[in-house]
Design a protein around this motif. Structure first.
Motif, mmCIF file in Angstrom:
data_model
loop_
_atom_site.group_PDB
_atom_site.id
_atom_site.type_symbol
_atom_site.label_atom_id
_atom_site.label_comp_id
_atom_site.label_asym_id
_atom_site.label_seq_id
_atom_site.Cartn_x
_atom_site.Cartn_y
_atom_site.Cartn_z
ATOM 1 N N LEU A 264 0.835 -1.190 0.000
ATOM 2 C CA LEU A 264 0.000 0.000 0.000
ATOM 3 C C LEU A 264 0.874 1.246 0.000
ATOM 4 N N SER A 278 -9.377 -5.021 -3.251
ATOM 5 C CA SER A 278 -9.544 -6.464 -3.087
ATOM 6 C C SER A 278 -9.248 -7.207 -4.392
ATOM 7 N N LEU A 300 -9.794 -4.719 1.566
ATOM 8 C CA LEU A 300 -8.484 -5.195 1.121
ATOM 9 C C LEU A 300 -8.461 -6.717 1.085
ATOM 10 N N ASN A 303 -5.988 -10.684 -0.763
ATOM 11 C CA ASN A 303 -4.634 -10.290 -1.130
ATOM 12 C C ASN A 303 -3.656 -11.131 -0.311
#
Length: 463
Positions: A264, A278, A300, A303
């Protein structure tokens, strides 16, 4: 004498009609001549004054009409450059059978701005172009997006509704300096996102979702667009990493269902309220999220994120939190940032399918839909969870496939019909709740083998 038999009267009326129809200076000059000629025939002073006053007012109105700006008199026309651009757009696309969007695009029409569907004009220039009807019964358009769209230099909105439009996004769209909305969704657009879009100074909304776009996301989209508030690039084939810093003050960022990698960004705008990444292959810790005080939706899931869940994410204003199917570890934080905050109706938290350990704290007890299944949680479930489940404020509580040793029940107390509770495959024999389990996790075996429970509960076996 009858006024209708007066030749001067008749000449004057014809001149007025000419002025009203054409608003020309020559006609007004003619009117002035006959105006003064008629006045010379009036012998009575009172009649002279009355007629001169009335004729003067009429003349004033005609002068105002003659001086109107030409665009008001010619408002039914359209810029020739815009008309040529629209012709190129029509040549590059076609209606899929069942759609009739282009049926109104008749280039012999005297007023395309009013006659063409999907067109909005201002001062003879096209400012909004909407391609397709957006109606679910319409199959949309096929073909490709013509680079000539960039000749519509006054465009503020360009929208392409779902269809079968293929080919690349024209880099020339970066020339549309007035563009505020660019929405090209649910088609078959291919190739990269043009980096030229990063030079659109007024762009507010960018939606390129549900296409077949490839390559990396141009970094300038995150740093060079000072007006950008909404960016939706979901469901493409985009790859590569995100920039380390996102400086655009984005409110809504949707990158789900791509092939993005890396971590991120270290810094995200504090303005962001919706963030989804996602169904990618991103990894690393959940850094950069702690200061996002406006965040209300975070997804999210699916992952490869790892490390602990920041305690700042478990706060009621963030009422939709999806972190399932990652490699997150550590325990569930034990307290909310403020004791006065409470989860409520509509809240949903999904932390399932991770590597979370330790005992549950009451921090998530008021969440309406809570998914903690398929982790490594141990110990007894706090009474706050039991109270909310039986009270009906918690509608879904999934705790299956953990190492939990107890769920305190009140004898003879039944679950509300609206509640789904699943406790199967833990280190206890569940007397309630397994009927609310999803089909895939139900099965015949209600409890874990005792050998597994001894290891994860420090020697404590199934009660």
């Amino acid at each position: 004498m009858d006024p209708s038999n007066n030749p001067l009267h008749n000449i004057k009326l014809s001149t007025v009609k000419t002025v009203l129809s054409g608003s020309t200076i020559n006609a007004i000059a003619s009117f002035l001549f006959f105006f003064f000629l008629e006045l010379t025939q009036i012998k009575h002073l009172s009649l002279f004054m009355a007629k001169s006053h009335a004729l003067f007012l009429l003349l004033l109105l005609l002068l105002v009409d003659a001086c109107r700006p030409s665009h008001q008199q010619d408002q039914n026309k359209i810029s020739s450059n815009d008309l040529a651009a629209l012709a190129a757009v029509k040549d590059s696309m076609t209606d899929i059978p069942g759609s009739n969007f282009f049926s109104t695009w008749d280039f012999t029409s005297p007023d395309p701005c009013s006659a063409f569907s999907g067109i909005t004009c201002s001062l003879n220039r096209v400012t909004i172009l909407t391609l397709g009807t957006g109606v679910s019964s319409s199959r949309g358009l096929a073909g490709f997006l013509s680079p000539s769209v960039s000749n519509l230099t006054e465009l503020t909105q360009l929208v392409l509704y779902p269809g079968l439009v293929t080919g690349p996004i024209p880099p020339q769209l970066g020339l549309l300096s007035n563009l505020r909305v660019l929405s090209l969704t649910n088609n078959r657009l291919k190739g990269p996102i043009p980096s030229s879009l990063s030079s659109l100074p007024n762009l507010h909304t960018l939606d390129l979702s549900y296409n077949q776009l490839t390559g990396t996301v141009p970094p300038g989209l995150f740093t060079g667009l000072s007006q950008l508030k909404v960016m939706i690039l979901a469901s493409n084939q985009l790859s590569g990493e995100l920039p380390r810093i996102v400086s655009a003050e984005i409110l809504h960022l949707d990158l789900k269902d791509n092939s993005l990698t890396g971590t991120l960004p270290l810094r995200l705008p504090s303005t962001i309220r919706y963030l989804s990444a996602s169904k990618n292959t991103m990894w690393g810790p959940l850094n950069g999220l702690q200061s996002l005080s406006e965040l209300g939706f975070l997804d999210l899931s699916m992952n490869q994120f790892s490390g602990p869940i920041p305690s700042s994410l478990l706060r009621p204003p963030l009422s939709s939190l999806f972190l399932q199917r990652n490699n997150l570890s550590g325990g569930v934080p034990t307290s909310l940032p403020s004791s006065s905050l409470m989860y409520g109706e509509g809240s949903i938290v999904d932390l399932s399918h991770n590597l979370l350990t330790g005992e549950l704290s009451p921090v998530l007890a008021a969440v309406e839909m809570l998914f903690l299944n398929n982790n490594r949680l141990t110990g007894r479930v706090p009474e706050e969870y039991v109270k909310n489940v039986y009270g009906g404020s918690t509608k879904t509580l999934y705790l299956q496939h953990n190492y939990i040793t107890g769920f305190p029940l009140e004898a003879g107390l039944g679950l509300p019909d609206t509640v789904s509770l699943c406790l199967t495959y833990n280190c206890m024999v569940p007397s309630v709740g397994f009927k609310g389990c999803p089909a895939a996790s139900d099965g015949e075996q209600l409890s874990r083998p005792e050998s597994q429970c001894v290891v994860f509960n420090h020697g404590r076996s199934i009660p």
